[in-house]
Design a protein around this motif. Structure first.
Motif, mmCIF file in Angstrom:
data_model
loop_
_atom_site.group_PDB
_atom_site.id
_atom_site.type_symbol
_atom_site.label_atom_id
_atom_site.label_comp_id
_atom_site.label_asym_id
_atom_site.label_seq_id
_atom_site.Cartn_x
_atom_site.Cartn_y
_atom_site.Cartn_z
ATOM 1 N N LEU A 192 56.666 55.625 9.537
ATOM 2 C CA LEU A 192 55.931 55.106 10.684
ATOM 3 C C LEU A 192 54.659 55.913 10.910
ATOM 4 N N GLU A 193 54.759 57.228 10.817
ATOM 5 C CA GLU A 193 53.576 58.080 11.003
ATOM 6 C C GLU A 193 52.504 57.758 9.975
ATOM 7 N N GLU A 194 52.904 57.550 8.727
ATOM 8 C CA GLU A 194 51.939 57.218 7.674
ATOM 9 C C GLU A 194 51.347 55.829 7.881
ATOM 10 N N LYS A 195 52.140 54.913 8.416
ATOM 11 C CA LYS A 195 51.629 53.558 8.663
ATOM 12 C C LYS A 195 50.522 53.553 9.727
ATOM 13 N N VAL A 196 50.548 54.512 10.627
ATOM 14 C CA VAL A 196 49.468 54.599 11.617
ATOM 15 C C VAL A 196 48.131 54.780 10.898
ATOM 16 N N ASP A 197 48.076 55.692 9.925
ATOM 17 C CA ASP A 197 46.843 55.902 9.162
ATOM 18 C C ASP A 197 46.522 54.696 8.288
ATOM 19 N N ILE A 198 47.541 54.090 7.694
ATOM 20 C CA ILE A 198 47.329 52.909 6.856
ATOM 21 C C ILE A 198 46.679 51.798 7.667
ATOM 22 N N VAL A 199 47.188 51.570 8.879
ATOM 23 C CA VAL A 199 46.639 50.527 9.746
ATOM 24 C C VAL A 199 45.218 50.882 10.176
ATOM 25 N N GLN A 200 45.002 52.131 10.580
ATOM 26 C CA GLN A 200 43.671 52.518 11.063
ATOM 27 C C GLN A 200 42.633 52.458 9.952
ATOM 28 N N ASN A 201 43.013 52.847 8.729
ATOM 29 C CA ASN A 201 42.092 52.736 7.599
ATOM 30 C C ASN A 201 41.685 51.282 7.374
ATOM 31 N N ALA A 202 42.651 50.373 7.451
ATOM 32 C CA ALA A 202 42.362 48.952 7.238
ATOM 33 C C ALA A 202 41.474 48.400 8.352
ATOM 34 N N ILE A 203 41.724 48.837 9.579
ATOM 35 C CA ILE A 203 40.877 48.400 10.700
ATOM 36 C C ILE A 203 39.444 48.861 10.488
ATOM 37 N N ASP A 204 39.273 50.117 10.117
ATOM 38 C CA ASP A 204 37.924 50.644 9.896
ATOM 39 C C ASP A 204 37.224 49.883 8.775
ATOM 40 N N LEU A 205 37.969 49.511 7.725
ATOM 41 C CA LEU A 205 37.392 48.726 6.645
ATOM 42 C C LEU A 205 36.945 47.355 7.154
ATOM 43 N N ALA A 206 37.814 46.692 7.907
ATOM 44 C CA ALA A 206 37.474 45.366 8.428
ATOM 45 C C ALA A 206 36.216 45.417 9.282
ATOM 46 N N ARG A 207 36.076 46.455 10.068
ATOM 47 C CA ARG A 207 34.890 46.580 10.915
ATOM 48 C C ARG A 207 33.635 46.801 10.059
#
Length: 317
Positions: free
Chosen positions: A154-169
Protein backbone atom coordinates in the motif's frame (compact mmCIF):
# COMPACT_ATOMS: atom_id res chain seq x y z
CA UNK A 1 -11.61 12.78 -49.58
CA UNK A 2 -11.06 13.72 -45.95
CA UNK A 3 -7.72 13.05 -44.26
CA UNK A 4 -7.65 10.24 -41.68
CA UNK A 5 -8.02 11.35 -38.09
CA UNK A 6 -4.74 11.66 -36.25
CA UNK A 7 -4.20 9.30 -33.35
CA UNK A 8 -3.53 10.49 -29.81
CA UNK A 9 0.16 9.61 -30.24
CA UNK A 10 0.44 11.40 -33.56
CA UNK A 11 -0.86 14.56 -31.93
CA UNK A 12 1.53 14.11 -28.99
CA UNK A 13 4.55 13.54 -31.24
CA UNK A 14 3.64 16.55 -33.36
CA UNK A 15 3.32 18.79 -30.32
CA UNK A 16 6.64 17.73 -28.80
CA UNK A 17 8.50 17.94 -32.12
CA UNK A 18 7.68 21.67 -32.30
CA UNK A 19 9.79 22.30 -29.18
CA UNK A 20 13.61 22.12 -28.96
CA UNK A 21 14.79 18.47 -28.78
CA UNK A 22 15.63 17.02 -25.38
CA UNK A 23 19.08 15.50 -24.85
CA UNK A 24 18.71 11.84 -23.88
CA UNK A 25 21.56 9.62 -22.74
CA UNK A 26 20.99 6.25 -24.44
CA UNK A 27 22.60 3.52 -22.34
CA UNK A 28 24.36 0.76 -24.31
CA UNK A 29 22.62 0.94 -27.73
CA UNK A 30 24.54 -1.98 -29.20
CA UNK A 31 21.94 -3.55 -31.50
CA UNK A 32 19.66 -2.41 -34.30
CA UNK A 33 16.48 -2.21 -32.18
CA UNK A 34 18.10 -0.03 -29.52
CA UNK A 35 19.61 2.29 -32.11
CA UNK A 36 16.37 2.49 -34.10
CA UNK A 37 14.46 4.02 -31.20
CA UNK A 38 17.06 6.76 -30.73
CA UNK A 39 17.63 7.47 -34.42
CA UNK A 40 13.91 7.55 -35.29
CA UNK A 41 13.19 9.97 -32.44
CA UNK A 42 16.16 12.15 -33.40
CA UNK A 43 15.04 12.31 -37.04
CA UNK A 44 11.56 13.30 -35.85
CA UNK A 45 13.09 16.23 -33.95
CA UNK A 46 12.05 14.91 -30.53
CA UNK A 47 15.44 14.14 -28.97
CA UNK A 48 19.16 14.66 -29.37
CA UNK A 49 20.67 11.26 -28.51
CA UNK A 50 23.91 10.96 -26.59
CA UNK A 51 24.98 7.37 -27.24
CA UNK A 52 26.77 5.72 -24.31
CA UNK A 53 28.50 2.40 -24.86
CA UNK A 54 31.43 0.59 -26.53
CA UNK A 55 32.09 2.74 -29.61
CA UNK A 56 33.16 -0.16 -31.84
CA UNK A 57 30.04 -2.21 -31.04
CA UNK A 58 27.72 0.77 -31.55
CA UNK A 59 29.26 1.62 -34.90
CA UNK A 60 29.19 -2.03 -36.02
CA UNK A 61 25.49 -2.32 -35.10
CA UNK A 62 24.78 0.93 -36.94
CA UNK A 63 26.60 -0.22 -40.06
CA UNK A 64 24.76 -3.55 -40.08
CA UNK A 65 21.40 -1.75 -39.75
CA UNK A 66 22.23 1.00 -42.22
CA UNK A 67 22.15 3.87 -39.71
CA UNK A 68 24.29 6.98 -40.10
CA UNK A 69 25.47 8.06 -36.64
CA UNK A 70 27.81 10.83 -37.79
CA UNK A 71 25.55 13.53 -36.31
CA UNK A 72 25.45 11.99 -32.83
CA UNK A 73 28.00 12.03 -30.00
CA UNK A 74 29.24 8.70 -28.64
CA UNK A 75 30.57 8.31 -25.08
CA UNK A 76 32.88 5.28 -25.21
CA UNK A 77 32.60 2.70 -22.40
CA UNK A 78 33.91 -0.82 -21.86
CA UNK A 79 30.73 -2.81 -21.09
CA UNK A 80 27.04 -2.56 -20.21
CA UNK A 81 27.49 -1.82 -16.51
CA UNK A 82 29.89 1.01 -17.34
CA UNK A 83 27.39 2.27 -19.94
CA UNK A 84 24.63 2.48 -17.32
CA UNK A 85 26.88 4.23 -14.83
CA UNK A 86 28.18 6.72 -17.40
CA UNK A 87 24.67 7.51 -18.70
CA UNK A 88 23.58 8.30 -15.15
CA UNK A 89 26.72 10.39 -14.60
CA UNK A 90 25.92 12.44 -17.71
CA UNK A 91 22.51 13.28 -16.24
CA UNK A 92 24.05 14.22 -12.91
CA UNK A 93 26.51 16.47 -14.74
CA UNK A 94 23.67 18.25 -16.55
CA UNK A 95 24.64 16.97 -20.00
CA UNK A 96 21.42 14.95 -20.47
CA UNK A 97 17.81 15.58 -19.46
CA UNK A 98 16.52 12.00 -19.67
CA UNK A 99 17.68 8.39 -19.92
CA UNK A 100 16.86 5.72 -22.48
CA UNK A 101 17.43 1.98 -22.18
CA UNK A 102 19.52 0.44 -24.92
CA UNK A 103 20.40 -3.25 -25.28
CA UNK A 104 21.31 -3.82 -21.64
CA UNK A 105 18.83 -5.27 -19.13
CA UNK A 106 16.35 -3.04 -17.34
CA UNK A 107 17.69 -4.25 -13.99
CA UNK A 108 21.23 -3.22 -14.93
CA UNK A 109 20.16 0.29 -15.90
CA UNK A 110 17.96 0.81 -12.87
CA UNK A 111 20.69 -0.47 -10.53
CA UNK A 112 22.79 2.51 -11.60
CA UNK A 113 19.80 4.84 -11.27
CA UNK A 114 18.99 3.86 -7.66
CA UNK A 115 22.58 3.73 -6.38
CA UNK A 116 22.55 5.84 -3.25
CA UNK A 117 25.62 8.04 -3.75
CA UNK A 118 25.96 8.24 -7.53
CA UNK A 119 22.44 7.55 -8.83
CA UNK A 120 19.32 9.59 -9.53
CA UNK A 121 17.22 8.74 -6.49
CA UNK A 122 14.51 11.02 -5.14
CA UNK A 123 12.10 10.63 -2.25
CA UNK A 124 9.77 8.70 -4.57
CA UNK A 125 9.79 5.03 -5.43
CA UNK A 126 10.45 4.25 -9.08
CA UNK A 127 7.43 3.05 -11.04
CA UNK A 128 6.55 2.33 -14.64
CA UNK A 129 3.70 3.72 -16.71
CA UNK A 130 2.38 2.54 -20.05
CA UNK A 131 0.62 5.29 -21.96
CA UNK A 132 -1.74 3.40 -24.30
CA UNK A 133 -3.24 4.71 -27.54
CA UNK A 134 -6.17 2.29 -27.95
CA UNK A 135 -8.06 2.30 -31.26
CA UNK A 136 -11.60 3.53 -30.74
CA UNK A 137 -11.02 4.78 -27.20
CA UNK A 138 -11.73 8.47 -26.70
CA UNK A 139 -8.48 9.28 -24.90
CA UNK A 140 -5.11 7.77 -23.98
CA UNK A 141 -4.99 5.39 -21.01
CA UNK A 142 -2.18 5.30 -18.47
CA UNK A 143 -1.61 1.83 -16.94
CA UNK A 144 0.61 1.40 -13.91
CA UNK A 145 2.68 -0.45 -12.70
CA UNK A 146 3.42 -3.02 -15.39
CA UNK A 147 7.21 -3.38 -15.32
CA UNK A 148 8.96 -2.61 -12.02
CA UNK A 149 7.03 -3.20 -8.78
CA UNK A 150 5.97 -6.85 -8.72
CA UNK A 151 3.73 -6.99 -5.63
CA UNK A 152 3.60 -3.36 -4.42
CA UNK A 153 2.58 -2.64 -0.85
CA UNK A 154 0.00 0.00 0.00
CA UNK A 155 2.81 2.42 0.86
CA UNK A 156 4.48 1.76 -2.50
CA UNK A 157 1.18 2.19 -4.33
CA UNK A 158 0.96 5.75 -2.99
CA UNK A 159 4.11 6.63 -4.98
CA UNK A 160 2.93 4.60 -7.98
CA UNK A 161 -0.33 6.56 -8.07
CA UNK A 162 1.34 9.94 -7.52
CA UNK A 163 3.91 9.27 -10.27
CA UNK A 164 1.09 8.45 -12.70
CA UNK A 165 -0.84 11.57 -11.70
CA UNK A 166 2.21 13.76 -12.27
CA UNK A 167 2.69 12.14 -15.69
CA UNK A 168 -0.94 12.73 -16.66
CA UNK A 169 -0.64 16.38 -15.71
CA UNK A 170 2.48 16.68 -17.89
CA UNK A 171 0.38 15.27 -20.73
CA UNK A 172 -2.08 18.11 -20.28
CA UNK A 173 -4.72 16.37 -18.15
CA UNK A 174 -5.33 19.01 -15.51
CA UNK A 175 -7.27 16.82 -13.05
CA UNK A 176 -6.65 13.15 -13.92
CA UNK A 177 -9.32 10.57 -13.09
CA UNK A 178 -7.68 7.59 -11.39
CA UNK A 179 -9.36 4.19 -11.18
CA UNK A 180 -7.90 1.73 -8.68
CA UNK A 181 -8.93 -1.45 -10.47
CA UNK A 182 -9.63 -4.90 -9.12
CA UNK A 183 -11.84 -7.87 -10.02
CA UNK A 184 -14.87 -6.20 -8.44
CA UNK A 185 -16.17 -2.82 -7.37
CA UNK A 186 -17.06 -3.68 -3.78
CA UNK A 187 -14.63 -3.81 -0.87
CA UNK A 188 -14.10 -7.45 0.06
CA UNK A 189 -11.74 -8.26 2.96
CA UNK A 190 -10.88 -11.54 1.22
CA UNK A 191 -9.47 -9.64 -1.78
CA UNK A 192 -6.61 -7.42 -0.59
CA UNK A 193 -6.57 -5.26 -3.70
CA UNK A 194 -10.08 -3.99 -2.94
CA UNK A 195 -9.09 -3.04 0.60
CA UNK A 196 -6.00 -1.19 -0.64
CA UNK A 197 -8.08 0.57 -3.31
CA UNK A 198 -10.42 1.92 -0.64
CA UNK A 199 -7.45 3.01 1.48
CA UNK A 200 -5.84 4.87 -1.44
CA UNK A 201 -9.08 6.74 -2.09
CA UNK A 202 -9.31 7.78 1.56
CA UNK A 203 -5.67 8.87 1.49
CA UNK A 204 -6.50 11.10 -1.48
CA UNK A 205 -9.39 12.56 0.53
CA UNK A 206 -6.92 13.43 3.30
CA UNK A 207 -4.35 15.02 0.98
CA UNK A 208 -1.80 12.18 1.06
CA UNK A 209 -2.24 11.81 -2.71
CA UNK A 210 -2.80 15.05 -4.63
CA UNK A 211 -3.76 16.46 -8.00
CA UNK A 212 -6.39 13.95 -9.11
CA UNK A 213 -9.77 12.35 -8.51
CA UNK A 214 -9.56 8.76 -7.24
CA UNK A 215 -12.17 6.00 -7.10
CA UNK A 216 -11.93 2.33 -6.30
CA UNK A 217 -12.16 -0.46 -6.21
CA UNK A 218 -13.53 -0.45 -9.74
CA UNK A 219 -13.71 -3.40 -12.12
CA UNK A 220 -12.13 -2.70 -15.50
CA UNK A 221 -15.42 -2.41 -17.36
CA UNK A 222 -16.91 0.23 -15.10
CA UNK A 223 -13.60 2.10 -14.94
CA UNK A 224 -13.43 2.76 -18.69
CA UNK A 225 -16.97 2.28 -20.04
CA UNK A 226 -19.68 4.81 -19.02
CA UNK A 227 -22.50 2.44 -20.02
CA UNK A 228 -21.09 -0.39 -17.89
CA UNK A 229 -20.85 1.99 -14.93
CA UNK A 230 -24.44 3.17 -15.52
CA UNK A 231 -25.82 -0.38 -15.70
CA UNK A 232 -24.09 -1.30 -12.42
CA UNK A 233 -25.30 1.90 -10.76
CA UNK A 234 -21.81 3.25 -10.11
CA UNK A 235 -21.81 7.04 -10.04
CA UNK A 236 -19.03 9.60 -9.65
CA UNK A 237 -16.66 11.50 -11.93
CA UNK A 238 -14.20 8.61 -12.37
CA UNK A 239 -16.60 5.76 -13.20
CA UNK A 240 -16.42 5.03 -16.92
CA UNK A 241 -14.06 7.97 -17.51
CA UNK A 242 -10.68 6.90 -16.08
CA UNK A 243 -7.48 8.43 -17.40
CA UNK A 244 -5.27 6.23 -15.19
CA UNK A 245 -5.72 2.55 -14.36
CA UNK A 246 -3.82 1.44 -11.26
CA UNK A 247 -3.62 -2.35 -11.33
CA UNK A 248 -3.22 -4.60 -8.26
CA UNK A 249 0.25 -5.86 -9.24
CA UNK A 250 2.76 -6.05 -12.06
CA UNK A 251 1.30 -9.26 -13.50
CA UNK A 252 -2.16 -7.74 -13.91
CA UNK A 253 -0.78 -4.51 -15.36
CA UNK A 254 1.50 -6.28 -17.82
CA UNK A 255 -1.26 -8.61 -19.02
CA UNK A 256 -3.66 -5.69 -19.45
CA UNK A 257 -1.19 -3.56 -21.41
CA UNK A 258 -0.07 -6.41 -23.67
CA UNK A 259 -3.65 -7.54 -24.27
CA UNK A 260 -4.49 -4.06 -25.51
CA UNK A 261 -1.35 -4.00 -27.66
CA UNK A 262 -1.60 -7.43 -29.28
CA UNK A 263 -5.38 -7.98 -29.38
CA UNK A 264 -6.59 -4.40 -29.91
CA UNK A 265 -3.66 -3.04 -31.92
CA UNK A 266 -2.90 -0.36 -29.33
CA UNK A 267 0.39 1.51 -29.40
CA UNK A 268 2.15 1.94 -26.06
CA UNK A 269 4.73 4.35 -24.70
CA UNK A 270 6.77 3.08 -21.75
CA UNK A 271 8.36 5.37 -19.18
CA UNK A 272 9.81 5.06 -15.68
CA UNK A 273 9.14 7.86 -13.20
CA UNK A 274 10.29 8.65 -9.69
CA UNK A 275 13.92 9.41 -10.55
CA UNK A 276 15.40 12.85 -11.15
CA UNK A 277 14.71 12.45 -14.88
CA UNK A 278 12.29 10.35 -16.96
CA UNK A 279 13.59 7.01 -18.20
CA UNK A 280 12.49 5.55 -21.53
CA UNK A 281 12.00 1.79 -21.68
CA UNK A 282 11.48 0.33 -25.15
CA UNK A 283 11.06 -3.25 -26.34
CA UNK A 284 12.33 -5.01 -29.45
CA UNK A 285 8.66 -5.72 -30.26
CA UNK A 286 7.71 -2.02 -30.19
CA UNK A 287 6.42 -0.36 -33.34
CA UNK A 288 8.10 2.78 -34.68
CA UNK A 289 5.08 4.72 -33.40
CA UNK A 290 5.56 3.30 -29.89
CA UNK A 291 9.27 4.16 -29.86
CA UNK A 292 8.57 7.71 -30.97
CA UNK A 293 5.77 8.07 -28.44
CA UNK A 294 7.97 6.81 -25.59
CA UNK A 295 10.60 9.42 -26.43
CA UNK A 296 7.91 12.07 -26.86
CA UNK A 297 6.44 11.37 -23.42
CA UNK A 298 9.90 11.51 -21.81
CA UNK A 299 10.68 14.72 -23.68
CA UNK A 300 7.43 16.30 -22.54
CA UNK A 301 8.10 15.36 -18.90
CA UNK A 302 11.65 16.73 -19.14
CA UNK A 303 10.43 19.96 -20.75
CA UNK A 304 7.77 20.48 -18.08
CA UNK A 305 10.27 19.85 -15.28
CA UNK A 306 12.73 22.27 -16.84
CA UNK A 307 10.03 24.93 -17.16
CA UNK A 308 8.93 24.39 -13.54
CA UNK A 309 12.52 24.65 -12.29
CA UNK A 310 13.04 27.87 -14.26
CA UNK A 311 9.83 29.34 -12.85
CA UNK A 312 10.82 28.37 -9.32
CA UNK A 313 14.23 29.97 -9.82
CA UNK A 314 12.65 33.17 -11.12
CA UNK A 315 10.30 33.36 -8.13
CA UNK A 316 13.18 32.75 -5.71
CA UNK A 317 15.17 35.49 -7.43
Amino acid sequence: MTAPERTHFQRLIGAVASAPPVVIAVAHPCNAAALAGAVDAAQAGIITPLLVGPRARILAAAQAAGFDLSAYAIEDTEHSQASAEQAVALVRAGRAEALMKGSLSTDELLAAVVRRDTGLRTGRRLSHCFVMDVPGHAKPLIITDAAINIFPTLEEKVDIVQNAIDLARCLGIETPKVAIVSAMEKVNPKLQSTVEAAALCKMADRGQITGALLDGPLALDNAIDPEAARIKGIAGPVAGEADILVTPDLEAGNLLAKSLAFLMGADSAGIVLGARVPIVLTSRADTVQSRLASCAVAALVAQRRKASAALAGALDG
